[in-house]
Motif scaffolding. Structure first.
Motif, PDB file in Angstrom:
ATOM      1  N   LEU A 124       0.795  -1.225   0.000  1.00 22.84           N
ATOM      2  CA  LEU A 124       0.000   0.000   0.000  1.00 22.84           C
ATOM      3  C   LEU A 124       0.830   1.278   0.000  1.00 22.84           C
ATOM      4  N   LEU A 125       2.099   1.175   0.397  1.00 19.56           N
ATOM      5  CA  LEU A 125       2.913   2.393   0.489  1.00 19.56           C
ATOM      6  C   LEU A 125       4.033   2.440  -0.541  1.00 19.56           C
ATOM      7  N   THR A 126       4.873   1.426  -0.598  1.00 27.95           N
ATOM      8  CA  THR A 126       6.125   1.537  -1.344  1.00 27.95           C
ATOM      9  C   THR A 126       6.145   0.799  -2.679  1.00 27.95           C
ATOM     10  N   ILE A 171       9.125   8.414   0.049  1.00 31.67           N
ATOM     11  CA  ILE A 171       8.515   7.085   0.012  1.00 31.67           C
ATOM     12  C   ILE A 171       9.497   6.045  -0.526  1.00 31.67           C
ATOM     13  N   ARG A 172      10.385   6.442  -1.427  1.00 36.09           N
ATOM     14  CA  ARG A 172      11.352   5.491  -1.976  1.00 36.09           C
ATOM     15  C   ARG A 172      12.431   5.127  -0.963  1.00 36.09           C
ATOM     16  N   MET A 173      12.733   6.026  -0.068  1.00 32.24           N
ATOM     17  CA  MET A 173      13.755   5.773   0.945  1.00 32.24           C
ATOM     18  C   MET A 173      13.204   5.046   2.175  1.00 32.24           C
ATOM     19  N   ALA A 174      11.901   4.829   2.221  1.00 31.58           N
ATOM     20  CA  ALA A 174      11.300   4.178   3.379  1.00 31.58           C
ATOM     21  C   ALA A 174      11.698   2.704   3.438  1.00 31.58           C
ATOM     22  N   GLU A 175      12.006   2.230   4.643  1.00 28.55           N
ATOM     23  CA  GLU A 175      12.329   0.820   4.874  1.00 28.55           C
ATOM     24  C   GLU A 175      11.135   0.161   5.550  1.00 28.55           C
TER      25      GLU A 175
END
Length: 239
Positions: A124-126, A171-175
């Motif tokens: 849903l996020l990444t 959002i791309r850097m989210a782990e």
């Protein structure tokens, strides 16, 4: 209106008519659900008409920008209100979130196993391949903003471009693994911070685009600036 086909406007008119109050009584839950289901079908029909018949001019691009901002905003709000706090038995919550986000089938075809927070948040996020994911919306947004008309002679990016790229970078850097970790109180702090940051930047992006492209008011003039000339026209000596 000149940019949208007659059939598309019929759908919009039908939605408007469906929401006109017909009685003064309170609606039953079943009636509300039936109305919402019909609206979902009508909006899907409108989306299909736009995809099939609307020319890819800047009008279409602004429509797409609005859709992507709203979908990202609603998905962020959904996750904020359901998954920031960890539950002991949150399988039913995860299932409900996937259902609302129209991603249950995608999850089952991809992960097969039991519902877990990490793959749900990833989906849903990444996940930039899921049309319902926040990352998908932000990737599309960055592309649309980049293709808006602008003065190419200026070497630096505009505020709208910088915001679009900043949100996409967040959002791309989210782990995902880090987002799933909860503290001793059962709160996923990293997830809460990310969602708060995204939710704060999206309205700013919308405002930046609106101020740059959609506001065409002229320079304001005070009434006192007009009175002397009007008074001169009324003087008897000028008649």
């Amino acid at each position: 209106r000149a940019r949208i086909s007659l059939d598309s406007w019929r759908i919009i008119h039908r939605i408007d008519q469906d929401f006109q109050p017909v009685t003064n009584r309170a609606m039953e839950l079943g009636e509300v659900l039936a109305m919402l289901n019909q609206v979902i079908m009508d909006l899907s029909a409108f989306s299909g008409m736009v995809a099939d018949s609307m020319t890819r001019t800047q009008g279409w691009r602004f429509l797409e920008i609005g859709r992507r901002i709203e979908r990202a905003w609603h998905t962020i709000g959904l996750v904020q209100n359901t998954l920031v706090e960890e539950f002991e038995h949150e399988t039913s919550v995860l299932d409900a979130v996937l259902e609302v986000a129209d991603s249950r089938m995608t999850y089952r075809s991809r992960y097969l196993g039991n519902l877990k927070a990490a793959p749900v948040l990833d989906l849903l996020l990444t996940d930039e391949t899921n049309p319902r994911a926040v990352a998908f919306q932000l990737t599309a947004l960055a592309g649309h903003v980049e293709n808006l008309p602008r003065e190419r002679a200026q070497p630096k990016r505009g505020a709208d471009e910088r915001l679009a790229l900043s949100i996409l970078h967040d959002i791309r850097m989210a782990e995902v693994e880090k987002l799933c970790k909860a503290d001793e109180k059962g709160v996923r702090r990293s997830l809460a911070r990310l969602l708060h940051r995204l939710a704060a930047k999206l309205p700013r992006l919308s405002d930046a685009i609106g101020h740059k492209y959609l506001i065409h008011a002229g320079t304001p003039r005070q009434l006192s600036e007009l009175r002397p000339e009007a008074a001169r026209r009324k003087r008897p000596s000028d008649s």
